[in-house]
Design a protein around this motif. Sequence first.
Motif, PDB file in Angstrom:
ATOM      1  N   GLN A  81       0.818  -1.215   0.000  1.00 45.18           N
ATOM      2  CA  GLN A  81       0.000   0.000   0.000  1.00 45.18           C
ATOM      3  C   GLN A  81       0.853   1.267   0.000  1.00 45.18           C
ATOM      4  O   GLN A  81       0.509   2.241  -0.664  1.00 45.18           O
ATOM      5  CB  GLN A  81      -0.929  -0.005   1.213  1.00 45.18           C
ATOM      6  CG  GLN A  81      -2.037  -1.044   1.087  1.00 45.18           C
ATOM      7  CD  GLN A  81      -2.825  -1.159   2.372  1.00 45.18           C
ATOM      8  OE1 GLN A  81      -2.339  -1.680   3.371  1.00 45.18           O
ATOM      9  NE2 GLN A  81      -4.036  -0.640   2.359  1.00 45.18           N
ATOM     10  N   ILE A  82       1.972   1.247   0.724  1.00 45.95           N
ATOM     11  CA  ILE A  82       2.867   2.408   0.703  1.00 45.95           C
ATOM     12  C   ILE A  82       3.468   2.578  -0.692  1.00 45.95           C
ATOM     13  O   ILE A  82       3.555   3.681  -1.223  1.00 45.95           O
ATOM     14  CB  ILE A  82       3.994   2.269   1.758  1.00 45.95           C
ATOM     15  CG1 ILE A  82       3.396   2.183   3.157  1.00 45.95           C
ATOM     16  CG2 ILE A  82       4.950   3.451   1.669  1.00 45.95           C
ATOM     17  CD1 ILE A  82       4.431   2.008   4.255  1.00 45.95           C
ATOM     18  N   ALA A  83       3.844   1.441  -1.285  1.00 52.28           N
ATOM     19  CA  ALA A  83       4.443   1.491  -2.623  1.00 52.28           C
ATOM     20  C   ALA A  83       3.474   2.104  -3.634  1.00 52.28           C
ATOM     21  O   ALA A  83       3.884   2.659  -4.646  1.00 52.28           O
ATOM     22  CB  ALA A  83       4.846   0.090  -3.063  1.00 52.28           C
ATOM     23  N   ARG A  84       2.175   1.980  -3.340  1.00 55.15           N
ATOM     24  CA  ARG A  84       1.156   2.508  -4.259  1.00 55.15           C
ATOM     25  C   ARG A  84       0.585   3.835  -3.813  1.00 55.15           C
ATOM     26  O   ARG A  84      -0.385   4.324  -4.381  1.00 55.15           O
ATOM     27  CB  ARG A  84      -0.002   1.508  -4.328  1.00 55.15           C
ATOM     28  CG  ARG A  84       0.334   0.231  -5.016  1.00 55.15           C
ATOM     29  CD  ARG A  84      -0.853  -0.694  -4.919  1.00 55.15           C
ATOM     30  NE  ARG A  84      -0.569  -1.966  -5.573  1.00 55.15           N
ATOM     31  CZ  ARG A  84      -1.312  -3.052  -5.417  1.00 55.15           C
ATOM     32  NH1 ARG A  84      -2.374  -3.010  -4.641  1.00 55.15           N
ATOM     33  NH2 ARG A  84      -1.001  -4.161  -6.058  1.00 55.15           N
ATOM     34  N   HIS A  85       1.139   4.395  -2.740  1.00 51.88           N
ATOM     35  CA  HIS A  85       0.572   5.634  -2.210  1.00 51.88           C
ATOM     36  C   HIS A  85       0.560   6.716  -3.297  1.00 51.88           C
ATOM     37  O   HIS A  85       1.561   6.926  -3.968  1.00 51.88           O
ATOM     38  CB  HIS A  85       1.381   6.105  -1.002  1.00 51.88           C
ATOM     39  CG  HIS A  85       0.641   7.101  -0.173  1.00 51.88           C
ATOM     40  ND1 HIS A  85       0.436   8.396  -0.581  1.00 51.88           N
ATOM     41  CD2 HIS A  85       0.015   6.972   1.025  1.00 51.88           C
ATOM     42  CE1 HIS A  85      -0.271   9.038   0.342  1.00 51.88           C
ATOM     43  NE2 HIS A  85      -0.533   8.194   1.323  1.00 51.88           N
TER      44      HIS A  85
END
Lengths: 283, 317
Positions: free
Chosen positions: B61-65
């Motif tokens: 999810q962070i990678a896709r923030h």
Amino acid sequence: MAWFLRKTKNIAESQQREMPDGLWTKCPQCSAVLYRKELEEHAYTCSSCSQHFRIGSTKYASLLFDAGTWQETDRHIRSADPLDFVDTRPYKARLKEAYAKSDLPDAVTTGTGSIEGIPVSFGCMNFGFVGGSMGSVVGEKFVRAGRRALEQRMPFIFISASGGARMQEAALSLMQMAKTSAFLSELAEAGLPYISILTDPTTGGVSASYAMLGDVIIAEPKALIGFAGPRVIEQTIRKKLPEGFQRSEFLLEHGFVDMVVHRSDLKATLARVLRHLGGSVHA
Amino acid sequence: MASNVTLEFERPIIDLESKIREMRALVDQLDIEPQISELERQVDDLRADIYRNLTRWQRVQIARHPDRPYTLDYLTQSFDDFVELHGDRAFRDDPAIVAGLARIGGRSVVVVGHQKGRDTKTNLHRNFGMPNPEGYRKAYRMFQLAEKFSLPVVCLLDTPGAFPGLEAEERGQAEAIAKNLLEMSRLRVPIIVVIIGEGASGGALGIGVGDRILMLENAWYSVIAPESCSSILWRSWEYKEQAAEALKLTATDLIQHGVIDRIIPEPVGGAHRDPNTMFDTLRSVICEELDELSNIRVDKLVTRRREKFYAMGVWNE
């Protein structure tokens, strides 16, 4: 829950398995009933509609190699489970079952043999083993078979049949695309022919690496060949795909394979190509 | 750049931060400075604690923030004098891959990277960072350019995958990726690959073969996205968290299996929480790596690169 209330749909079994070993076989395409001997004579294709049955490495080896020349290599290399992968079942259990169900060493068989007197190093994928998926074993055996070609100055021939990379080895199976392609760059520098044969199906990571890197690329008729699977594309574009999309003939038309060859002519075609390309290899 | 998107596990941090802001507004009227300092200490601890124990899915999810820096942000902030070059010289320019010349640490390099959009409009333009074959062919052109002028290559990976479209297949998505894998394996200049966000499958690897494979702390890299993996192996989209765990797709997982060489630390809370620090870190890491690679003779470099990939994989014999 009653079956008619079931909300999630199972993925339909649209993939045809490898050829069953019965005395009689019904052609899934034209429903002709074929006697085994007749099938063998037609290189495991339907004599009435020319449907190519899925066959594994053993049958390909017997079709392509001069009698008594085929020798299997690296059969002892087996899949490990480096990630302790578990989905609905552990990967180890899936592997155990795959080994028990078939006599196959993994999704690829490698070896050497002669085609009309021309010695070659050879690899052939087994769709019957975990969907022909490419994991570490496929990558390693590909490179070893290729290395054999390089060291003994032989052409390298590889038959693909795969749904793509083996998910249970995750990034490691992705890296097999890089590993095999890196090796092919080395083979190319040595000036040795690499012939890639695409059979039904050749998709995903296999198509996006060694399958598409042949000096000459030969496809069997009507094989499914592509990067993304048809279902994924249909979900993406929300349309039905046209008839014949991603089939061998479509790829020929779009310039991505050199020729579509009937399995009965495969051996003779390979020999002709090799005699042209292999001049320096065995003058 | 802020989109005010809060990930669920960030909520306690954001709540505390907004409380501190409210208190700060009152600091002139009330003597609450010590309480504020205490809360700030708490929020630091909380942040450190949460980000130390992220699950794999949380990292995805962070990678896709949506606020996470993308290739063009690095190109303008970590690099200097970026000159963008366009097109594959055969069909069209693919905006999902950006490429060009740039300067870093005083040397010119060729940069190729996936590019996502920040809103609906730019995402449509960039096709959500999912390249078509012409994107990979533009990259191929850049590799050749780099070799011709002896410039090192830097690739920044950030894609949910190569585009699974009808035209993409028609124009040879598989061939375009395969050809890059071969070309990058033989290219006679140093190649540094950095996974900056999402590294999904062949679409990422298509510009991802190199001498050094670096990965940002919260990026992910695997053969398939967790959702797709869930839909195939569990036959449902619901198991993405389990799939992310099973795929072992984080930087710490991948360095153990020799898939990547180095983890680049992100600011606490992820690159999007402090982009400037991230830009500086990336610049210094790339300079350091380039310095080392430039000392290696090119024949040795190519041999080493191939051997690095030959060693990948685990099997029994």
